[in-house]
Design an enzyme around this catalytic site. Structure first.
Site, PDB file in Angstrom:
ATOM      1  N   GLU A 150      33.811 -13.372  -8.411  1.00 35.82           N
ATOM      2  CA  GLU A 150      32.459 -12.822  -8.339  1.00 35.82           C
ATOM      3  C   GLU A 150      31.726 -12.956  -9.666  1.00 35.82           C
ATOM      4  O   GLU A 150      32.174 -12.418 -10.675  1.00 35.82           O
ATOM      5  CB  GLU A 150      32.519 -11.340  -7.958  1.00 35.82           C
ATOM      6  CG  GLU A 150      31.165 -10.669  -7.859  1.00 35.82           C
ATOM      7  CD  GLU A 150      31.262  -9.202  -7.490  1.00 35.82           C
ATOM      8  OE1 GLU A 150      30.228  -8.647  -7.060  1.00 35.82           O
ATOM      9  OE2 GLU A 150      32.354  -8.613  -7.617  1.00 35.82           O
ATOM     10  N   GLU A 156      27.477  -5.831 -17.479  1.00 37.85           N
ATOM     11  CA  GLU A 156      28.797  -5.325 -17.083  1.00 37.85           C
ATOM     12  C   GLU A 156      29.941  -6.180 -17.620  1.00 37.85           C
ATOM     13  O   GLU A 156      31.069  -5.696 -17.707  1.00 37.85           O
ATOM     14  CB  GLU A 156      28.876  -5.217 -15.564  1.00 37.85           C
ATOM     15  CG  GLU A 156      27.876  -4.218 -14.985  1.00 37.85           C
ATOM     16  CD  GLU A 156      27.962  -4.101 -13.485  1.00 37.85           C
ATOM     17  OE1 GLU A 156      29.095  -3.964 -12.963  1.00 37.85           O
ATOM     18  OE2 GLU A 156      26.905  -4.152 -12.814  1.00 37.85           O
ATOM     19  N   ASP A 183      26.858 -11.812  -5.103  1.00 41.52           N
ATOM     20  CA  ASP A 183      26.380 -10.430  -5.019  1.00 41.52           C
ATOM     21  C   ASP A 183      24.882 -10.433  -5.313  1.00 41.52           C
ATOM     22  O   ASP A 183      24.450 -10.837  -6.388  1.00 41.52           O
ATOM     23  CB  ASP A 183      27.141  -9.584  -6.038  1.00 41.52           C
ATOM     24  CG  ASP A 183      26.767  -8.108  -5.995  1.00 41.52           C
ATOM     25  OD1 ASP A 183      25.572  -7.789  -6.134  1.00 41.52           O
ATOM     26  OD2 ASP A 183      27.677  -7.274  -5.858  1.00 41.52           O
ATOM     27  N   HIS A 186      23.722  -8.639  -8.680  1.00 39.16           N
ATOM     28  CA  HIS A 186      23.997  -9.401  -9.894  1.00 39.16           C
ATOM     29  C   HIS A 186      23.134 -10.664  -9.957  1.00 39.16           C
ATOM     30  O   HIS A 186      22.616 -11.022 -11.023  1.00 39.16           O
ATOM     31  CB  HIS A 186      25.476  -9.794  -9.952  1.00 39.16           C
ATOM     32  CG  HIS A 186      26.407  -8.633 -10.002  1.00 39.16           C
ATOM     33  ND1 HIS A 186      26.291  -7.622 -10.929  1.00 39.16           N
ATOM     34  CD2 HIS A 186      27.484  -8.314  -9.242  1.00 39.16           C
ATOM     35  CE1 HIS A 186      27.246  -6.733 -10.738  1.00 39.16           C
ATOM     36  NE2 HIS A 186      27.986  -7.127  -9.714  1.00 39.16           N
ATOM     37  N   HIS A 209      28.241  -9.801  -1.221  1.00 43.48           N
ATOM     38  CA  HIS A 209      27.891  -8.395  -1.424  1.00 43.48           C
ATOM     39  C   HIS A 209      26.379  -8.253  -1.354  1.00 43.48           C
ATOM     40  O   HIS A 209      25.656  -9.036  -1.976  1.00 43.48           O
ATOM     41  CB  HIS A 209      28.351  -7.908  -2.800  1.00 43.48           C
ATOM     42  CG  HIS A 209      29.794  -7.550  -2.874  1.00 43.48           C
ATOM     43  ND1 HIS A 209      30.449  -7.349  -4.062  1.00 43.48           N
ATOM     44  CD2 HIS A 209      30.717  -7.346  -1.893  1.00 43.48           C
ATOM     45  CE1 HIS A 209      31.711  -7.039  -3.821  1.00 43.48           C
ATOM     46  NE2 HIS A 209      31.897  -7.037  -2.521  1.00 43.48           N
ATOM     47  N   ARG A 215      20.110  -1.701  -6.779  1.00 45.56           N
ATOM     48  CA  ARG A 215      21.481  -1.450  -6.346  1.00 45.56           C
ATOM     49  C   ARG A 215      21.569  -0.379  -5.268  1.00 45.56           C
ATOM     50  O   ARG A 215      22.661   0.081  -4.922  1.00 45.56           O
ATOM     51  CB  ARG A 215      22.404  -1.107  -7.512  1.00 45.56           C
ATOM     52  CG  ARG A 215      23.804  -1.684  -7.322  1.00 45.56           C
ATOM     53  CD  ARG A 215      24.661  -1.589  -8.555  1.00 45.56           C
ATOM     54  NE  ARG A 215      25.750  -2.559  -8.462  1.00 45.56           N
ATOM     55  CZ  ARG A 215      26.604  -2.842  -9.448  1.00 45.56           C
ATOM     56  NH1 ARG A 215      26.488  -2.221 -10.620  1.00 45.56           N
ATOM     57  NH2 ARG A 215      27.553  -3.732  -9.288  1.00 45.56           N
ATOM     58  N   GLU A 244      27.685  -3.123  -0.977  1.00 47.79           N
ATOM     59  CA  GLU A 244      28.226  -2.492  -2.181  1.00 47.79           C
ATOM     60  C   GLU A 244      27.037  -1.842  -2.884  1.00 47.79           C
ATOM     61  O   GLU A 244      26.338  -2.472  -3.668  1.00 47.79           O
ATOM     62  CB  GLU A 244      28.907  -3.515  -3.077  1.00 47.79           C
ATOM     63  CG  GLU A 244      29.615  -2.870  -4.263  1.00 47.79           C
ATOM     64  CD  GLU A 244      30.285  -3.880  -5.168  1.00 47.79           C
ATOM     65  OE1 GLU A 244      31.518  -3.868  -5.255  1.00 47.79           O
ATOM     66  OE2 GLU A 244      29.560  -4.706  -5.780  1.00 47.79           O
TER      67      GLU A 244
END
Length: 271
Positions: A150, A156, A183, A186, A209, A215, A244
């Site tokens: 991922e 992060e 994702d 991201h 995701h 988010r 997520e």
């Protein structure tokens, strides 16, 4: 495309899990809301709770498309690229246990934060990751389990933050067992175009995701999920859209919004 909800089987410091801790209730609620499956975030695959969660998912009629491994990094400090060879060895053993658990339910195994951070330069970090994958992939092949790496945004991690960087790793490994987890949260930070990044993945896209730009659950931010679903259809993606998301304003409302919004998109997409 089917819909799943990320469920942690224990408390976690990772914020973007709408259901955690009370996993039995979370599985029942996911089934009640109409999710097709649950993506299980598992710190220790050998734990009694991990096995029990699989059994409970089956009883609830839920598929388990993927196993998350991030808690091995966040809680236990394990990393596939750590300078300490003992940490790398224990990380490989932990993910090997994930592979065996995944084989029981047809899941793939996610390599997210557990890949570690840049240490000693990109070349050295890449080499350690490749060595770890070389140790894991024979088991993955024998068990028939796929591994999805991922891309994670720069806030992060500092290692493998874009789809292109992950695709370079996937291509160097050259194994059909290894692909990409995209994702949307991201990607919204790192990609010039989410649609083009998905197209570059093509058949190497193993899992998706979904979270909105903030988010939160899809539909509560500014991402155009209709366009993204169109691109996924275009490239022939038939896997899961796995929510997520932050548990805001509360876990139940977040999970309900995600499945309601994604189900409406799925209803308008070709089957």
């Amino acid at each position: 495309m089917k819909l799943s909800l990320v469920v942690s089987i224990e408390e976690t410091s990772f914020a973007a899990v709408a259901a955690q801790g009370t996993w039995r209730q979370a599985l029942a609620r996911a089934a009640e809301l109409g999710y097709d499956g649950v993506e299980l975030a598992v710190r220790d695959p050998t734990s009694a709770d991990a096995a029990a969660a699989l059994e409970e998912a089956v009883r609830a009629g839920l598929a388990v498309p993927a196993l998350g491994t991030g808690q091995a990094y966040l809680a236990d400090g394990l990393s596939l690229t750590a300078p300490d060879p003992d940490v790398r060895r224990r990380a490989v053993e932990r993910l090997r246990a994930h592979l065996h658990l995944a084989a029981r339910c047809g899941a793939l195994v996610i390599v997210g934060l557990v890949r570690g951070r840049l240490t000693g330069g990109r070349e050295a970090t890449d080499r350690r990751l490749r060595e770890a994958l070389d140790r894991l992939l024979p088991d993955a092949g024998r068990l028939g389990v796929r591994v999805a790496i991922e891309p994670i945004n720069r806030y992060e991690t500092d290692y493998l933050v874009t789809v292109e960087e992950v695709l370079e790793v996937v291509d160097r490994v050259g194994s059909p067992q290894v692909g990409v987890l995209a994702d949307t949260f991201h990607m919204n930070i790192e990609e010039a175009s989410l649609e083009d990044a998905l197209r570059r993945c093509g058949e190497r896209l193993f899992h998706v995701h979904v979270a909105d730009s903030n988010r939160r659950a899809p539909g509560w931010g500014h991402l155009d999920f209709g366009r993204l679903v169109d691109v996924l259809e275009e490239i022939g993606y038939r896997g899961f859209l796995s929510a997520e998301i932050l548990p805001l304003p509360d876990p139940d409302q977040a999970a309900a919004q995600a499945v309601r919004f994604l189900r409406a998109l799925r209803a308008t997409a070709p089957s």
